[in-house]
Design a protein around this motif. Structure first.
Motif, PDB file in Angstrom:
ATOM      1  N   ARG A 105      -5.252   6.029  -2.106  1.00 58.75           N
ATOM      2  CA  ARG A 105      -4.296   4.973  -1.767  1.00 58.75           C
ATOM      3  C   ARG A 105      -4.139   4.007  -2.929  1.00 58.75           C
ATOM      4  O   ARG A 105      -5.104   3.629  -3.578  1.00 58.75           O
ATOM      5  CB  ARG A 105      -4.765   4.225  -0.525  1.00 58.75           C
ATOM      6  CG  ARG A 105      -3.806   3.120  -0.068  1.00 58.75           C
ATOM      7  CD  ARG A 105      -4.196   2.564   1.270  1.00 58.75           C
ATOM      8  NE  ARG A 105      -3.790   3.477   2.327  1.00 58.75           N
ATOM      9  CZ  ARG A 105      -3.975   3.255   3.633  1.00 58.75           C
ATOM     10  NH1 ARG A 105      -4.591   2.154   4.033  1.00 58.75           N
ATOM     11  NH2 ARG A 105      -3.565   4.130   4.526  1.00 58.75           N
ATOM     12  N   THR A 124       0.844  -1.190   0.000  1.00 57.17           N
ATOM     13  CA  THR A 124       0.000   0.000   0.000  1.00 57.17           C
ATOM     14  C   THR A 124       0.881   1.243   0.000  1.00 57.17           C
ATOM     15  O   THR A 124       2.016   1.218   0.493  1.00 57.17           O
ATOM     16  CB  THR A 124      -0.931   0.070   1.238  1.00 57.17           C
ATOM     17  OG1 THR A 124      -0.128   0.184   2.415  1.00 57.17           O
ATOM     18  CG2 THR A 124      -1.816  -1.150   1.349  1.00 57.17           C
ATOM     19  N   LYS A 125       0.332   2.304  -0.562  1.00 58.31           N
ATOM     20  CA  LYS A 125       1.014   3.597  -0.546  1.00 58.31           C
ATOM     21  C   LYS A 125      -0.036   4.678  -0.621  1.00 58.31           C
ATOM     22  O   LYS A 125      -0.906   4.649  -1.496  1.00 58.31           O
ATOM     23  CB  LYS A 125       1.967   3.725  -1.731  1.00 58.31           C
ATOM     24  CG  LYS A 125       2.688   5.071  -1.789  1.00 58.31           C
ATOM     25  CD  LYS A 125       3.594   5.143  -3.000  1.00 58.31           C
ATOM     26  CE  LYS A 125       4.326   6.477  -3.053  1.00 58.31           C
ATOM     27  NZ  LYS A 125       5.211   6.554  -4.225  1.00 58.31           N
ATOM     28  N   ASP A 126       0.031   5.633   0.298  1.00 56.26           N
ATOM     29  CA  ASP A 126      -0.872   6.785   0.246  1.00 56.26           C
ATOM     30  C   ASP A 126      -0.343   7.753  -0.799  1.00 56.26           C
ATOM     31  O   ASP A 126       0.753   8.295  -0.663  1.00 56.26           O
ATOM     32  CB  ASP A 126      -0.994   7.448   1.615  1.00 56.26           C
ATOM     33  CG  ASP A 126      -1.838   6.630   2.571  1.00 56.26           C
ATOM     34  OD1 ASP A 126      -2.718   5.877   2.102  1.00 56.26           O
ATOM     35  OD2 ASP A 126      -1.629   6.731   3.791  1.00 56.26           O
ATOM     36  N   ILE A 128      -6.486   4.425   5.915  1.00 58.82           N
ATOM     37  CA  ILE A 128      -6.685   5.484   4.925  1.00 58.82           C
ATOM     38  C   ILE A 128      -7.553   6.571   5.550  1.00 58.82           C
ATOM     39  O   ILE A 128      -8.468   6.291   6.317  1.00 58.82           O
ATOM     40  CB  ILE A 128      -7.313   4.943   3.612  1.00 58.82           C
ATOM     41  CG1 ILE A 128      -7.256   6.010   2.512  1.00 58.82           C
ATOM     42  CG2 ILE A 128      -8.714   4.424   3.835  1.00 58.82           C
ATOM     43  CD1 ILE A 128      -7.660   5.505   1.122  1.00 58.82           C
TER      44      ILE A 128
END
Length: 179
Positions: free
Chosen positions: A142, A71-73, A136
């Motif tokens: 995301r 995951t990456k915001d 989130i």
């Protein structure tokens, strides 16, 4: 004489490398196409577009599908963060790893309405969403990279092949805390 000897030595080295099928290379040169590829990271996947608009997802050819959920915001958000048990309404876009195609998007549905996931952690969605949506923030975007064991598994779903790695971009429109 010394120059002629150096030239002959250089020529012999080059001819020897060519005869062996090798090539001269230097540090930092590109690996050959037969070299094993490394697993991708979230930073290898390119996403363009702002929160609230349909993103463009570009999956690279230079690395392999990751085997762990990533995951990456992309946009951090400023509202409430999703906790297990909360409800979150989202817009999403899905691309499949193997064919690098956009296969499903809430932005393509008319009228545009967010999809609600509840309760996060135990919702009737793929496990990658139950895990990947925790944390989130409302107003956040995301990137989720979901391996097959946390996606649709060997059976696939609705035209998505079995054992497919899924790449989602998810916008958290509203977060509703559990009561």
């Amino acid at each position: 004489m010394r120059t002629a000897g150096l030239a002959a030595l250089t020529l012999a080295t080059l001819l020897g490398a060519a005869a062996c099928g090798g090539s001269s290379s230097s540090a930092g040169s590109q690996p050959t196409s037969n070299a094993p590829k490394k697993p991708c990271t979230v930073d290898d996947i390119q996403v363009s577009g702002a929160f609230g608009s349909k993103p463009k997802i570009t999956i690279p050819d230079t690395c392999t599908a990751p085997t762990q959920e990533l995951t990456k915001d992309l946009t951090p958000g400023s509202g409430a963060a999703v906790k297990a048990g909360d409800a979150v309404s989202v817009y999403y876009d899905l691309a499949t790893w193997s064919d690098k195609q956009d296969v499903q998007s809430s932005w393509d549905q008319q009228p545009l309405q967010p999809f609600t996931v509840q309760p996060v952690g135990q919702a009737t969605v793929i496990q990658g969403w139950n895990d990947g949506l925790v944390g989130i923030k409302q107003g956040g975007r995301r990137l989720l990279v979901i391996p097959p064991d946390k996606g649709y598994g060997p059976g696939g779903n609705r035209g998505i092949k079995g054992n497919e790695t899924l790449v989602f971009v998810v916008d958290a429109v509203t977060v509703t805390p559990a009561s």
